[in-house]
Design an enzyme around this catalytic site. Sequence first.
Site, PDB file in Angstrom:
ATOM      1  N   HIS A 168      11.366   2.480   2.711  1.00 35.34           N
ATOM      2  CA  HIS A 168      10.761   3.678   2.149  1.00 35.34           C
ATOM      3  C   HIS A 168      11.071   4.819   3.123  1.00 35.34           C
ATOM      4  O   HIS A 168      11.230   4.594   4.324  1.00 35.34           O
ATOM      5  CB  HIS A 168       9.236   3.590   2.065  1.00 35.34           C
ATOM      6  CG  HIS A 168       8.680   2.485   1.231  1.00 35.34           C
ATOM      7  ND1 HIS A 168       8.556   1.196   1.696  1.00 35.34           N
ATOM      8  CD2 HIS A 168       8.171   2.487  -0.028  1.00 35.34           C
ATOM      9  CE1 HIS A 168       7.986   0.447   0.767  1.00 35.34           C
ATOM     10  NE2 HIS A 168       7.744   1.196  -0.293  1.00 35.34           N
ATOM     11  N   ASP A 178       8.837   4.945   6.143  1.00 32.84           N
ATOM     12  CA  ASP A 178       9.055   3.930   7.177  1.00 32.84           C
ATOM     13  C   ASP A 178       9.988   4.440   8.269  1.00 32.84           C
ATOM     14  O   ASP A 178       9.901   4.011   9.416  1.00 32.84           O
ATOM     15  CB  ASP A 178       9.709   2.667   6.595  1.00 32.84           C
ATOM     16  CG  ASP A 178       9.025   2.158   5.361  1.00 32.84           C
ATOM     17  OD1 ASP A 178       7.792   2.274   5.291  1.00 32.84           O
ATOM     18  OD2 ASP A 178       9.730   1.656   4.453  1.00 32.84           O
ATOM     19  N   ASP A 215      -3.359  -8.773  -2.373  1.00 36.41           N
ATOM     20  CA  ASP A 215      -1.934  -8.903  -2.093  1.00 36.41           C
ATOM     21  C   ASP A 215      -1.718  -9.044  -0.591  1.00 36.41           C
ATOM     22  O   ASP A 215      -1.606  -8.045   0.122  1.00 36.41           O
ATOM     23  CB  ASP A 215      -1.238  -7.642  -2.637  1.00 36.41           C
ATOM     24  CG  ASP A 215       0.262  -7.793  -2.754  1.00 36.41           C
ATOM     25  OD1 ASP A 215       0.746  -8.911  -2.598  1.00 36.41           O
ATOM     26  OD2 ASP A 215       0.930  -6.777  -3.006  1.00 36.41           O
ATOM     27  N   ASP A 233       0.845 -10.470   1.081  1.00 42.35           N
ATOM     28  CA  ASP A 233       2.237 -10.268   1.527  1.00 42.35           C
ATOM     29  C   ASP A 233       2.630 -11.189   2.674  1.00 42.35           C
ATOM     30  O   ASP A 233       3.151 -10.746   3.704  1.00 42.35           O
ATOM     31  CB  ASP A 233       2.465  -8.814   1.946  1.00 42.35           C
ATOM     32  CG  ASP A 233       2.554  -7.867   0.768  1.00 42.35           C
ATOM     33  OD1 ASP A 233       2.950  -8.304  -0.311  1.00 42.35           O
ATOM     34  OD2 ASP A 233       2.210  -6.677   0.935  1.00 42.35           O
TER      35      ASP A 233
END
Length: 435
Positions: A101, A104, A307, A309
């Site tokens: 992204h 980031d 979530d 991850d």
Amino acid sequence: MTTEFFNGISPVEYKGAESSDPLSYRYYNPDEIVLGKRMEEQLRFAVAWWHSFAWEGGDPFGGSTFVRPWHPQDNMERARLKADIAFEMFDILGVPFFCWHDADLRPDQGNFKENLSTLNEITDYIGSKMNSDSPKLLWGTANMFSHRRWMAGASTNPDPDVFAFAAATVKSCMDATHKLGGQNYVLWGGREGYETLLNTNLSKELDNMGRFLSMVVDYKYKIGFTGTILVEPKPQEPSKHQYDFDVATCIGFLRKYGLEKEVKLNIEQGHAILAGHSFEHEIALAASEGMLGSIDMNRNDYQSGWDTDQFPNNVPEVALAYYHVLRSGGFSTGGTNFDAKLRRQSIDAVDLIAAHVGAMDICARGLKAAEAMINDGGLEAKLQERYQDWSKPEALKMLGSSLEDITQLVLEKNINPEPRSGNQEILENYVNRFV
């Protein structure tokens, strides 16, 4: 530039299933041929910049636990250091791709002009590190969910100025992706949804989202971007309800706005579970409609309702996912991105390497099991057997008939069928032979 973050960690090598070295590949052999392609080309692994480098180890109940030399991520010197360390890790792992992204890569500057300047600066720097032997960009995307400006959505925001900021942000990220030779561009609507219907105009927000995505497709052709535009389904979190709920919802949305030939799907395992589906269901459905683009590989903690991850560790789940990927012809521009992060207590540099090593091995085992099932043909044979009567002329004729004609047929032939077994347990036992 060489850093000291991964000091003492050598490039990971394939040593085979008997290896006890935790930093070796036991199953991932990039040169092994799987269904006519090198394993590396079938899996097309990518490292996620956000979880591997930008995430600081926080959770809803506590702050960061990671201490990294590029923290705090508030200036471009540290952004360049983060890029240096990222490419060192890519070399250690031998991965062919990475994803990002915009947020980031560079710190948010608080306004678009400076965000654009720093994005161009850091992607030029990343581009200088890329050559014919280095990892490529699988996809780029815009983070339009973290900053407070996105609290009511991006393309679906009731404020036209936020829509405009979102459009400019996506353009900048598409330009950066194109510049770096990215093979896809992803849109994940992290806050494209609502928290309450009391203040939400559903039709207005969906129409604006559809128009926004059409602009993205138009711009793709304007700049000559030859990659694939992807959208990523997710049902909730952070929004109460998100408009990209699951694969079926996304397919319906794309068809409504005439985008089904232009946009494919990036499917995440954790999002599939949150939507009440299995990963293989979402992949198979997208593939059946010609919309499978890429996957985000991770897992959720089944004792938690959100979530998490985590890195994948379940071979049977992964095998069935890759079975449907391979059955559909495999990836073209897409691949396997590890949208997965370390646990907050896994604070060492070696943890970051070991997590990816284990995940890549799990995927390799799953891929090889999927190949074995395809080569054996048992599942496909049972599938053909179950539906074989639909190939008979009388069955095909019935599909072109009316209710009246079919009723007459039932009366004339005294059709009174007995149920047929689906043999589910036999098929589950069959799958277990390979995993």
